[in-house]
Design a protein around this motif. Structure first.
Motif, PDB file in Angstrom:
ATOM      1  N   CYS A 195      61.823   8.213  42.854  1.00  0.00           N
ATOM      2  CA  CYS A 195      60.343   8.078  42.968  1.00  0.00           C
ATOM      3  C   CYS A 195      59.844   8.320  41.501  1.00  0.00           C
ATOM      4  CB  CYS A 195      59.793   9.253  43.857  1.00  0.00           C
ATOM      5  SG  CYS A 195      58.189   9.177  44.309  1.00  0.00           S
ATOM      6  N   GLU A 196      59.755   6.744  40.917  1.00  0.00           N
ATOM      7  CA  GLU A 196      59.528   7.037  39.443  1.00  0.00           C
ATOM      8  C   GLU A 196      58.312   5.621  39.351  1.00  0.00           C
ATOM      9  OE1 GLU A 196      61.309   7.086  35.145  1.00  0.00           O
ATOM     10  OE2 GLU A 196      62.347   6.157  36.761  1.00  0.00           O
ATOM     11  N   ALA A 197      57.057   5.875  38.718  1.00  0.00           N
ATOM     12  CA  ALA A 197      56.114   4.876  38.601  1.00  0.00           C
ATOM     13  C   ALA A 197      56.736   3.755  37.931  1.00  0.00           C
ATOM     14  CB  ALA A 197      54.849   5.326  38.064  1.00  0.00           C
ATOM     15  N   GLY A 230      54.927   6.753  41.655  1.00  0.00           N
ATOM     16  CA  GLY A 230      55.150   8.046  41.188  1.00  0.00           C
ATOM     17  C   GLY A 230      54.962   8.939  42.228  1.00  0.00           C
ATOM     18  N   SER A 231      54.413   8.786  43.219  1.00  0.00           N
ATOM     19  CA  SER A 231      53.994   9.800  44.548  1.00  0.00           C
ATOM     20  C   SER A 231      54.276   9.085  45.726  1.00  0.00           C
ATOM     21  CB  SER A 231      52.396  10.123  44.346  1.00  0.00           C
ATOM     22  OG  SER A 231      51.688   9.259  44.572  1.00  0.00           O
ATOM     23  N   GLU A 276      57.590  13.009  42.099  1.00  0.00           N
ATOM     24  CA  GLU A 276      58.096  12.167  41.176  1.00  0.00           C
ATOM     25  C   GLU A 276      59.576  12.464  40.500  1.00  0.00           C
ATOM     26  OE1 GLU A 276      56.219  10.211  37.343  1.00  0.00           O
ATOM     27  OE2 GLU A 276      55.203  11.583  38.447  1.00  0.00           O
TER      28      GLU A 276
END
Length: 1393
Positions: free
Chosen positions: A660-662, A579-580, A632
């Motif tokens: 950018c996604e966990a 996410g980051s 994110e």
């Protein structure tokens, strides 16, 4: 390192020209800014894409615009930020406007400059100037029936006058109206040729002239005739020409021919694949082939083809003349495309080892009517002996007969050939000769015609001697398999032909030729070298007088690619996201630039912007990086650069946008960094790294999928997940290309598939070697070693166990020397078992593996122990040998002994040294250590030991001589001692033995020695002396006793005794048992080979089959067979023989005895077989003859005969009575008749004839008188025949001397008195055969067998009949049989040889 970026719209086309020493290069000369990138796609795919590019394409939605439902939301979010992007675009447009303004201003300045130059030109026009072509003529190639226009621009003051020439002849438009048109417009001079024909092919020139001088421009016009139009032209038809000319085609070179290596006598094909747009079968591209910048023409030695998407040049019969730089030039719409590569042609295997290579470039100069000067180039001699000279051969054109022109070899590379015939054409060839032999002949020269002297090419140069040696030579890096070599030209050229370059690997003494044809320039690229190997080079200059001295050697240089920046990394993939931050990985550049990659630099950007930002300022060493501080939900793109010693390389293409996604899925993420090792024809090993994101549980295994390149059908190779991160793939098709992907598995399921691997071809690298397991012969260390087939300066050997890097493991040590790396085990045991692999980095995939098994380890441990604890290896342990005089030699042999060897002989625990009775010595060359004992007695029983020390190695060997073993040795020693004493006098050098001669005579033979004239020789059998017909001759050294007609009676003990005053020697030979059988077999071998075919002989008892041979005895192993069944001797079948033949008689034959008969004579090794088919007509004739002979025998048995009692001669005194009485026999009782002087005697007072009881016949004469003297005879006869006996009676008077008795003589023609009629016809007699006439009545009282006519045999007679058999029953000469049926049958056997 900073990198300057040039905007695409500012990019200008730069025509790159490479020098002629780049032997593997591609040029592309264009007039438009067209550039194509090579692709790994197939030719057909590229052709299809090229055609699509030529057509107008309809708009299609790009792939990156086709978003799935999951991406729609994100796409809408991005659309909101379009405004931001528009601002950036506006900024870029403003910058472009400013740039355009600057360009406009620049153009204004250029126009002003031009106007000023024009004014300056007007001023220059007033200056006198000779003609000069601003635009020269250029060559043209056109089709027949099409026009061509030649034009040029010329300047000069005053204005020049231009005239046109064709082949040196002025062009006259009036000579062919409508053919030529000459124009001059605006300073452009042109010549237009309408409707060209093939005869218009020529060199055209424009000659410009004014009062200050002349200038000339030349160009060649080539007119081609399309294939297949010759016949239509003859018919007056104009061929239809397509609207598209070959020079208007778009042609792209794809697969190009590489640097090629060939051998004399073989064939080579140089091939380039093409993409042609449009691809018209009737209009192939125009292609030209060049060798060393010289245009090649199609011929038997150079076959050219263009079409089907390829251009090829085939050289069917390679010679060193064909070596050189080959260039393919393709004419395209934009100009020409070229590709060049060098062809090396090495010498073929010589007819004799060490013979030189063939000369080359044979050419004739100074051609006259009977004289030609032939010149050639010498071959390179590297390791061969120096060339003594050359032989020149000539061959008249049209024949295959070569004639040698010079009797002695010439030492220079030219020779004047005399004796040619005017007007005849010849070919020439040359052969080189050295001390090892003759070379192969060179390629024959072109055809030369002996004509009167004209302007022929003459051989230039008058300087004699070879050139001086070339100067300094410098070698530099070029590619991973080639080196660039330069040198200084010799100070004294002396009509230089070229140079030969030689190379040598450092550490080797053998030089190898780098080129096989003299090279004209002073720089050369040496190809075909081993990557990573170090070489030195030297150069020699060549002219007609031979080769110069070698130059100094170059400095050693390793074969490495020239240093450059690496290519771009590729294959950027996302491995994890929280996410980051995003973790990305990538693949190494395909080209490292000749130096190790020591850093990676990553750039990122928001997918919604155009601005890139650096991620890392310090170098990233690994091919994985986590990028932090990301927003994110934002899409990011990444690009990467690699760096080495040469600097930072090209940037990779931007990755696909990554969100950018966990990651929250329970399954693991993708594996990454797929690589391959041990690629072979049918197998490979794929390796990968574990996923960075493991999922909700730990990774438990992996699944590997495979598909052929271009196919979407993947096959899972392992049905059960493997826990390790490698997999050996087998069952591949050699030469096929495959792709792979890997999926990780955990307890929650199968994760995301990895990025697709790079395509890999199932084919081993050339020269690939496998890991070798062995033991060091000096240290005893157990090791695994690999010799790499290629290597570079940055390469490293990475060893792994079970595909896990070994690293600094204390159990092993790794050493690398050159192209070989060795992994040595410190203390090997079972823990070291497993699969070991090694990968050579910065190569094309050099790798190998080896599985160390327990059995192999144990074997190497045993060998290691033997090396570390050495023993002296023995070929033979301690042994003994009994010599002459009874001496005993104890000896052993080692595999190898050094001069410093020491040893001890120990007998029964006591050391024995050389001295009286013992001699001890050794021989280093043979490895033999020995001790000789002069006297060997019972005291020498015991144990013998030898202890050897040779450096660190030791050994001991023993021999036990006790008990029966010692008794055997002692007995042999005593025997040899006695033999020595025996040989002091006359003795047998060879004891009695037997041989069998060709006539089957057995010879007992022996050889004697040390004899003299007085030496006596005697033969004995069972102690009875045998005196042969020929006395033995001891002086000849050999004696023999013949035993003819050998049989069982000759068994016994034979003895030969040799004696004189010095002593006696005896040889005994016992002929019995096995010896007797061996002699019989030897006789049977000769007799069986000499055996004749079976022959038929009829007898009164039956039918007899006979086999004649050199000798026969019943002891021979002889078997008679009837229909393959063995015949035993019986009353029915009697078996016997004589010394000359073996026979088998069928008594009283019947039809059961018909069939095939054979005799088998066995000599213990081979069986000799003879056969006879007793059936059909042969049996019928034989049976009839048997019946006849049987009847004749019966008659002979029962005929009348005189049994005895009568004398031959009777002498009696007058007046005495004479009684002649005899016993007669016959069945039936015979008739008896007495005769006197052939007159029948009747009974009266003086003579009385009596026949009592059918047995006793008497003739009594009372009171004989001289008248009674005469010849008396008695005829005894019955129906089967009779006998006639004569008696001579002599009567003398009293007181007279008794007369000498005179024997009577039989009468053969005496008539039979009527009182003795023939037997009555009722008496049965044998029936004669059809061919036999009835027996006539004989009136004579006597008939001898000689007077009896002999009829022919009724059976077929062979070509060589046997001799007539003898009379079956001999009788005294005074008695003669009375006539009997005279028939008998000849044996149809051939006479005996």
């Amino acid at each position: 390192m900073a990198s300057k970026v040039i905007p695409r719209y500012k990019t200008k086309h730069v025509s790159q020209v490479k020098s002629d020493y780049a032997y593997h290069h591609t040029k592309h000369v264009v007039t438009q800014k067209t550039e194509r990138k090579s692709s790994s796609k197939s030719v057909s795919q590229v052709q299809a894409q090229a055609r699509e590019a030529m057509a107008e394409q309809a708009y299609t939605i790009p792939v990156f615009r086709q978003r799935t439902a999951e991406e729609t939301e994100e796409y809408q979010r991005v659309s909101k930020n379009v405004g931001k992007g528009l601002a950036v675009i506006q900024e870029e447009l403003h910058r472009m406007k400013m740039t355009t303004k600057a360009q406009v201003e620049s153009l204004a300045i250029q126009n002003e400059v031009k106007s000023m130059m024009a004014k300056r030109g007007d001023m220059l026009d007033e200056i006198p100037k000779m003609p000069d072509f601003l635009v020269a003529l250029r060559p043209h190639t056109v089709w027949e029936k099409t026009p061509v226009k030649l034009f040029c621009t010329v300047q000069g003051n005053p204005r020049p006058i231009v005239k046109w020439y064709k082949g040196g002849v002025p062009v006259d438009p009036l000579s062919a109206p409508g053919k030529y048109k000459i124009e001059n417009k605006y300073g452009v001079h042109s010549l237009i040729i309408s409707r060209c024909v093939v005869s218009d092919t020529a060199e055209y020139s424009a000659v410009a002239t004014n009062q200050h001088g002349t200038a000339t421009s030349k160009a060649t016009v080539t007119v081609k005739r399309p294939a297949g139009v010759a016949m239509s032209c003859q018919l007056g038809l104009v061929p239809h020409l397509t609207e598209i000319h070959a020079s208007k085609l778009e042609v792209t070179l794809l697969d190009r021919f590489p640097v090629t290596f060939g051998v004399e006598g073989s064939s080579i094909r140089l091939l380039c694949n093409l993409v042609v747009v449009p691809d018209l079968p009737n209009v192939p591209p125009l292609a030209q082939w060049y060798r060393d910048d010289k245009l090649l023409k199609p011929s038997k030695l150079a076959e050219m083809f263009v079409g089907g998407g390829a251009a090829s040049l085939t050289l069917p019969q390679l010679a060193k003349d064909d070596e050189g730089l080959y260039t393919l030039r393709i004419f395209t719409k934009d100009g020409t495309s070229e590709h060049s590569a060098y062809l090396f042609v090495s010498d073929a295997t010589p007819s004799s080892a060490g013979a030189p290579g063939a000369p080359m470039s044979v050419k004739a100069f100074d051609i006259n009517s009977d004289y030609v000067l032939v010149a050639w180039k010498p071959p390179n001699t590297v390791n061969e002996a120096a060339i003594i000279g050359y032989f020149v051969d000539r061959c008249e054109a049209g024949t295959d007969t070569w004639v040698q022109c010079n009797d002695a070899p010439v030492k220079v590379c030219k020779y004047p050939v005399h004796g040619l015939k005017v007007g005849h054409s010849y070919h020439f060839r040359v052969r080189a000769v050295n001390s090892a032999g003759m070379s192969r002949p060179s390629r024959k020269s072109g055809q030369v015609t002996a004509l009167d002297a004209a302007e022929n090419e003459r051989l230039q140069g008058t300087d004699e001697g070879v050139p001086s040696a070339p100067g300094q030579i410098v070698a530099t890096r070029n590619t991973k398999s080639s080196v660039f070599v330069q040198w200084e030209a010799p100070k004294h050229l002396k009509n230089l032909m070229g140079y030969y370059i030689d190379g040598r690997a450092v550490g080797s003494k053998e030089w190898f030729p780098c080129n096989h044809k003299p090279f004209k320039h002073t720089r050369f690229v040496v190809h075909g070298l081993i990557p990573g190997e170090t070489y030195v080079f030297r150069v020699q200059a060549v002219n007609v007088f031979g080769l110069s001295d070698e130059s100094q050697e170059s400095s050693p240089i390793a074969v490495e690619p020239a240093l450059a920046t690496p290519s771009a990394p590729f294959g950027i993939t996302m491995l994890s996201c929280d996410g980051s931050s995003i973790t990305v990985a990538w693949k190494s550049p395909k080209h490292c630039g000749g130096s190790k990659i020591n850093a990676y630099y990553i750039d990122k950007r928001d997918a919604d912007t155009l601005v890139w930002k650096e991620v890392n300022l310090s170098a990233v060493m690994e091919r994985i990086c986590t990028v932090d501080n990301l927003k994110e939900g934002t899409f990011y793109e990444f690009r990467i650069q690699a760096a080495n010693l040469a600097g930072v390389g090209l940037r990779s293409a931007p990755s696909t946008p990554m969100k950018c996604e966990a990651w929250t899925m329970e399954e693991p993420g993708p594996a990454y960094d797929l690589s391959f090792s041990e690629v072979r024809g049918q197998s490979l090993v794929i390796l990968w790294k574990a996923p960075v994101y493991a999922g909700a549980s730990a990774v438990t295994g992996y699944l590997v999928d495979m598909a052929k390149k271009g196919s979407s059908e993947f096959v899972t190779l392992n049905q059960e997940a493997v826990s390790h991160r490698f997999l050996q793939v087998t069952g591949l098709e050699e030469g096929e290309t495959y792709v792979f992907k890997v999926r990780a598995v955990n307890a929650n399921g199968v994760g995301k598939a990895s990025q697709l691997s790079e395509p890999v071809c199932a084919k081993a690298l050339p020269g690939t070697k496998e890991i070798e397991a062995g033991v060091d012969t000096e240290t005893g260390d157990i090791f695994l070693a690999l010799e790499a087939c290629e290597i570079c300066e940055t390469s490293k050997f990475v060893w792994s166990k079970n595909y896990k890097p070994v690293g600094d493991c204390p159990r092993v040590g790794i050493t690398t020397k050159g192209r070989t790396s060795r992994l040595t085990f410190t203390n090997p045991d079972k823990d070291d078992l497993g699969r070991y692999s090694v990968v050579v980095t910065d190569t094309e995939g050099v790798s190998s593996s080896h599985t160390l098994t327990e059995d192999a380890l144990n074997t190497m441990l045993e060998l290691s122990y033997a090396i570390r604890h050495p023993i002296v290896p023995l070929k033979h342990g301690l042994n003994y040998e009994v010599l002459e005089k009874g001496h005993v030699r104890f000896w052993l042999q080692a595999v190898k002994l050094s001069p410093s060897v020491s040893y001890r002989f120990i007998v029964n625990d006591k050391e024995v040294t050389s001295g009286e009775g013992h001699k001890i010595s050794h021989d280093v060359a043979t490895g033999i250590i020995q001790m000789t004992m002069d006297t060997f007695t019972r005291a020498n029983e015991g144990t013998y030991t030898v202890q050897i020390t040779d450096g660190r190695a030791k050994t001991q060997t023993s021999l036990v001589l006790v008990g029966d073993v010692f008794k055997v040795a002692l007995k042999e020693a005593e025997f040899q001692r006695k033999e020595h004493i025996r040989k002091q006098g006359p003795h047998f050098s060879e004891y009695l033995y037997f041989t069998v001669t060709e006539d089957c005579t057995v010879m007992l033979a022996c050889k004697v020695a040390n004899v003299k004239k007085e030496t006596a020789f005697h033969w004995y059998k069972e102690d009875d002396e045998i005196v042969p017909d020929t006395p033995p001759s001891v002086a000849s050294g050999a004696c023999a006793l013949p035993i003819p007609l050998f049989s069982r009676k000759d068994q016994g003990v034979y003895k030969a005794v040799l004696s004189d005053d010095r002593g006696k020697d005896t040889s005994v030979f016992d002929i019995s048992g096995q010896v007797f059988d061996d002699i019989i077999n030897a006789i049977a071998q000769i007799a069986g080979a000499s055996a004749s075919d079976l022959v038929l002989q009829c007898t009164p008892e039956g039918i007899r089959l006979q086999c004649y041979m050199n000798y026969y005895t019943e002891e021979m192993k002889t078997v008679w067979k009837h229909k393959e069944s063995k015949i035993a001797s019986s009353e029915k079948m009697r078996i016997g023989g004589t010394a000359e033949m073996a026979w088998m008689q069928i008594c009283d034959p019947s039809d059961k005895e018909k069939g095939n008969y054979s005799i088998e004579i066995s000599d213990g090794v081979k069986t000799h077989t003879r056969t006879f088919d007793l059936s059909g007509q042969a049996y019928t004739d034989a049976y009839e003859e048997y019946l006849r002979l049987k009847a004749a025998a019966f008659a002979e048995k029962n005929r009348g005969r005189v049994v005895g009692g009568l004398p031959d001669v009777v002498t009696i005194m007058e007046a005495k009575s004479l009684s002649l009485t005899c016993t007669v026999w016959g069945e039936p009782t015979p008739e008896v008749t007495w005769f006197k002087n052939e007159q029948e005697v009747a009974t009266n007072e003086h003579t009385k004839v009596m026949f009592d009881g059918g047995k006793f016949a008497s003739l009594v004469i009372n009171k004989v008188s001289p008248d009674d003297s005469g010849k008396y005879s008695i005829n005894v006869r019955n129906k089967y025949g009779g006998e006639f006996v004569e008696i001579t009676v002599s009567v003398y008077k009293h007181g007279e001397q008794i007369p000498e008795p005179k024997l009577g003589h039989p009468k053969t023609a005496a008539p039979v008195p009527p009182k003795s009629p023939a037997p009555p016809s009722k008496t049965p007699t044998p029936t004669p055969s059809k061919s036999q006439t009835p027996a006539q009545s004989l009136r004579s009282p006597a008939s001898t067998p000689a007077s009896t006519p002999v009829p022919k045999s009724p059976t077929p007679v062979p070509k060589s009949p046997t001799p007539t058999p003898k009379s079956p029953t001999p009788t005294p000469p005074r008695s003669v049989k009375s006539p009997t049926p005279p028939r008998f049958m000849k044996s149809p056997t051939p006479p005996r040889k």
